[in-house]
Scaffold this active site. Structure first.
Site, PDB file in Angstrom:
ATOM      1  N   LYS A 113       6.738  10.282  -6.963  1.00  0.00           N
ATOM      2  CA  LYS A 113       6.777  10.064  -5.518  1.00  0.00           C
ATOM      3  C   LYS A 113       6.902  11.370  -4.739  1.00  0.00           C
ATOM      4  O   LYS A 113       6.402  11.468  -3.625  1.00  0.00           O
ATOM      5  CB  LYS A 113       7.907   9.090  -5.142  1.00  0.00           C
ATOM      6  CG  LYS A 113       7.630   7.707  -5.695  1.00  0.00           C
ATOM      7  CD  LYS A 113       8.361   6.591  -4.984  1.00  0.00           C
ATOM      8  CE  LYS A 113       7.792   5.238  -5.462  1.00  0.00           C
ATOM      9  NZ  LYS A 113       8.645   4.100  -5.184  1.00  0.00           N
ATOM     10  N   LYS A 215      -0.179   1.201 -12.705  1.00  0.00           N
ATOM     11  CA  LYS A 215       0.498  -0.086 -12.499  1.00  0.00           C
ATOM     12  C   LYS A 215       0.118  -0.668 -11.134  1.00  0.00           C
ATOM     13  O   LYS A 215      -0.196   0.070 -10.198  1.00  0.00           O
ATOM     14  CB  LYS A 215       2.021   0.047 -12.664  1.00  0.00           C
ATOM     15  CG  LYS A 215       2.719   0.760 -11.545  1.00  0.00           C
ATOM     16  CD  LYS A 215       4.227   0.483 -11.570  1.00  0.00           C
ATOM     17  CE  LYS A 215       4.820   1.024 -10.286  1.00  0.00           C
ATOM     18  NZ  LYS A 215       6.100   0.510  -9.891  1.00  0.00           N
ATOM     19  N   LYS A 218       2.398  -1.548  -4.517  1.00  0.00           N
ATOM     20  CA  LYS A 218       2.262  -1.709  -3.068  1.00  0.00           C
ATOM     21  C   LYS A 218       1.548  -0.523  -2.446  1.00  0.00           C
ATOM     22  O   LYS A 218       0.928  -0.639  -1.405  1.00  0.00           O
ATOM     23  CB  LYS A 218       3.644  -1.777  -2.418  1.00  0.00           C
ATOM     24  CG  LYS A 218       4.416  -3.019  -2.670  1.00  0.00           C
ATOM     25  CD  LYS A 218       5.875  -2.798  -2.258  1.00  0.00           C
ATOM     26  CE  LYS A 218       6.753  -3.949  -2.706  1.00  0.00           C
ATOM     27  NZ  LYS A 218       8.167  -3.600  -2.707  1.00  0.00           N
TER      28      LYS A 218
HETATM   29  P1  ADP Z   1       7.169  -1.477  -5.929  1.00  0.00           P
HETATM   30  O1  ADP Z   1       7.407  -0.863  -7.274  1.00  0.00           O
HETATM   31  O2  ADP Z   1       5.964  -2.358  -5.873  1.00  0.00           O
HETATM   32  O3  ADP Z   1       7.256  -0.487  -4.801  1.00  0.00           O
HETATM   33  P2  ADP Z   1       9.936  -2.351  -5.870  1.00  0.00           P
HETATM   34  O4  ADP Z   1      10.289  -0.956  -6.209  1.00  0.00           O
HETATM   35  O5  ADP Z   1      10.650  -2.978  -4.734  1.00  0.00           O
HETATM   36  O6  ADP Z   1       8.386  -2.481  -5.644  1.00  0.00           O
HETATM   37  O7  ADP Z   1      10.091  -3.222  -7.154  1.00  0.00           O
HETATM   38  C1  ADP Z   1      10.557  -4.548  -7.154  1.00  0.00           C
HETATM   39  C2  ADP Z   1      10.578  -5.085  -8.563  1.00  0.00           C
HETATM   40  O8  ADP Z   1       9.239  -5.333  -9.014  1.00  0.00           O
HETATM   41  C3  ADP Z   1      11.198  -4.106  -9.578  1.00  0.00           C
HETATM   42  O9  ADP Z   1      11.969  -4.852 -10.511  1.00  0.00           O
HETATM   43  C4  ADP Z   1       9.997  -3.527 -10.270  1.00  0.00           C
HETATM   44  O10 ADP Z   1      10.301  -3.097 -11.580  1.00  0.00           O
HETATM   45  C5  ADP Z   1       9.038  -4.703 -10.271  1.00  0.00           C
HETATM   46  N1  ADP Z   1       7.641  -4.257 -10.347  1.00  0.00           N
HETATM   47  C6  ADP Z   1       7.004  -3.462  -9.457  1.00  0.00           C
HETATM   48  N2  ADP Z   1       5.724  -3.258  -9.826  1.00  0.00           N
HETATM   49  C7  ADP Z   1       5.548  -3.947 -10.992  1.00  0.00           C
HETATM   50  C8  ADP Z   1       4.427  -4.139 -11.871  1.00  0.00           C
HETATM   51  N3  ADP Z   1       3.237  -3.575 -11.632  1.00  0.00           N
HETATM   52  N4  ADP Z   1       4.611  -4.918 -12.980  1.00  0.00           N
HETATM   53  C9  ADP Z   1       5.804  -5.509 -13.232  1.00  0.00           C
HETATM   54  N5  ADP Z   1       6.891  -5.369 -12.441  1.00  0.00           N
HETATM   55  C10 ADP Z   1       6.776  -4.599 -11.331  1.00  0.00           C
HETATM   56 NA    NA Z   2       9.302   0.032  -8.283  1.00  0.00          NA
END
Ligand code: ADP
Ligand code: NA
Length: 350
Positions: A113, A215, A218
């Protein structure tokens, strides 16, 4: 032993996607049947990605609506947003003084990041895992359901708990506030548990629909790379139809998915949505072309996700109700957090 307790959080940043749903929220729903759970919309964390938000409150309501629409029960469990319970930030400060800069510098999420210009990243982005450790440990939570990408942050949470327990072992013993922790064949007394991640299953890491090496996220600029929780049926079908694949038929054994990341991802998504294993999916679809598998996957995704999107829309029409859920959850969480923080202040001598 510590009382079993689940904690997890999701950031209010943009649309929730299928990866968040399968990797995290579905597990939250399953765990509430057997464990006490605290689920948090981590609004303070989202400031590390974007300090100036036009609609932070609304995004917090969106995530809350997703929790409720997916089936989390806010009466039996606790649902709230992080900034209502300032003990998270207080404990994070103490953990900033426990953790080492070198630990933070090694975090792959920080490196990703922050990018090349690391000196110019915010201090908050560097300290993110310290706040995450505080979110979990302010409740002395024992288990955290997360996606695979959070494994390293959970290891750091254990390192912080262990260093705190060790640095303050005399005070913890003196005050008699320790709990026995088994570490190998040694038993130590600690105030904080060594929290375990709950990771795994076929959907622990959902990849982009456009690139099997990234992966699903968002922050991916391509909207075709992810299925959003609020996509309608046509959009879901279109995105699955356009998902990158290879020209081969599906194999009938898992080994046949090796070096076929896009195929493996779609099989994992199917297995996650159907609550089964990749093996079981291949038993059914082995030998079939994607022209057969993709429409089946699209139907399943629509069947599982469209009702959640509908329920989210219904809930979002009444923001006052959502705010009430968060207020009530925040009050209950605050009582638990303050009881633990009182002891932490005693341990430290504050
Ligand atoms: P992001 O990673 O999309 O910005 P968050 O950090 O808020 O979202 O993550 C929320 C939850 O979703 C966390 O437990 C994270 O590990 C899970 N997560 C995010 N992306 C993935 C993915 N591609 N596959 C599985 N779990 C995910
Ligand atoms: Na995350």
């Amino acid at each position: 032993a510590f009382k079993p307790l689940i904690f997890s959080g999701v950031q209010p940043t943009g649309n929730l996607h299928l990866g968040n749903y399968l990797g995290a929220i579905r597990k939250f729903v399953a765990l509430q049947e057997t464990m006490d759970c605290i689920y948090c919309v981590v609004d303070l964390h989202s400031l590390t990605a974007q300090l100036v938000h036009e609609d932070l409150k609304d995004q917090t309501r969106q995530i809350t609506a997703a929790f409720l629409a997916a089936g989390i029960d806010p009466d039996k469990h606790i649902v709230f947003n992080q900034s209502r319970v300032m003990q998270h930030a207080e404990l994070a400060w103490i953990f900033n003084c426990v953790a080492r800069i070198g630990w933070m510098n090694r975090m792959t999420q920080f490196k990703d990041k922050a990018g090349k210009d690391r000196e110019n990243a915010s201090l908050g982005l560097l300290a993110y895992p310290s706040l995450m450790a505080a979110d979990i440990l302010v409740y002395r939570a024992t288990h955290v359901p997360v996606g695979d990408d959070q494994k390293q942050h959970l290891e750091l949470t254990r390192d912080i708990a262990q260093k705190f327990n060790n640095d303050f072992s005399h005070r913890i013993a003196e005050l008699g506030v320790g709990v026995e922790i088994q570490m190998g064949d040694e038993t130590v007394n600690g105030f904080f548990p060594l929290t375990e991640p709950v990771i795994g299953g076929p959907a622990a890491r959902i990849m982009s629909l456009r690139d099997g090496s990234k992966k699903m996220s968002k922050s991916d600029p391509s909207d075709l790379s992810r299925i959003n929780l609020t996509d309608d049926a046509d959009t879901i079908s279109k995105k699955i139809k356009k998902a990158k694949t290879d020209p081969e038929a599906l194999p009938s054994e898992i080994a046949g998915l090796a070096s076929r990341p896009e195929a493996e991802n779609l099989v994992g998504i199917y297995a996650g949505l159907a609550d089964t294993s990749k093996e079981a999916v291949l038993k059914e679809y082995g030998g079939q072309q994607f022209s057969v598998f993709k429409p089946a996957l699209a139907d399943l995704a629509v069947e599982k996700m469209a009702p959640i999107a509908g329920e989210m829309r219904r809930l979002m029409a009444d923001p006052g109700h959502i705010d009430g859920v968060l207020r009530n959850g925040g009050e209950r969480a605050g009582v638990l957090a303050e009881a633990n923080m009182k002891t932490v202040r005693d341990i430290i001598g504050l």
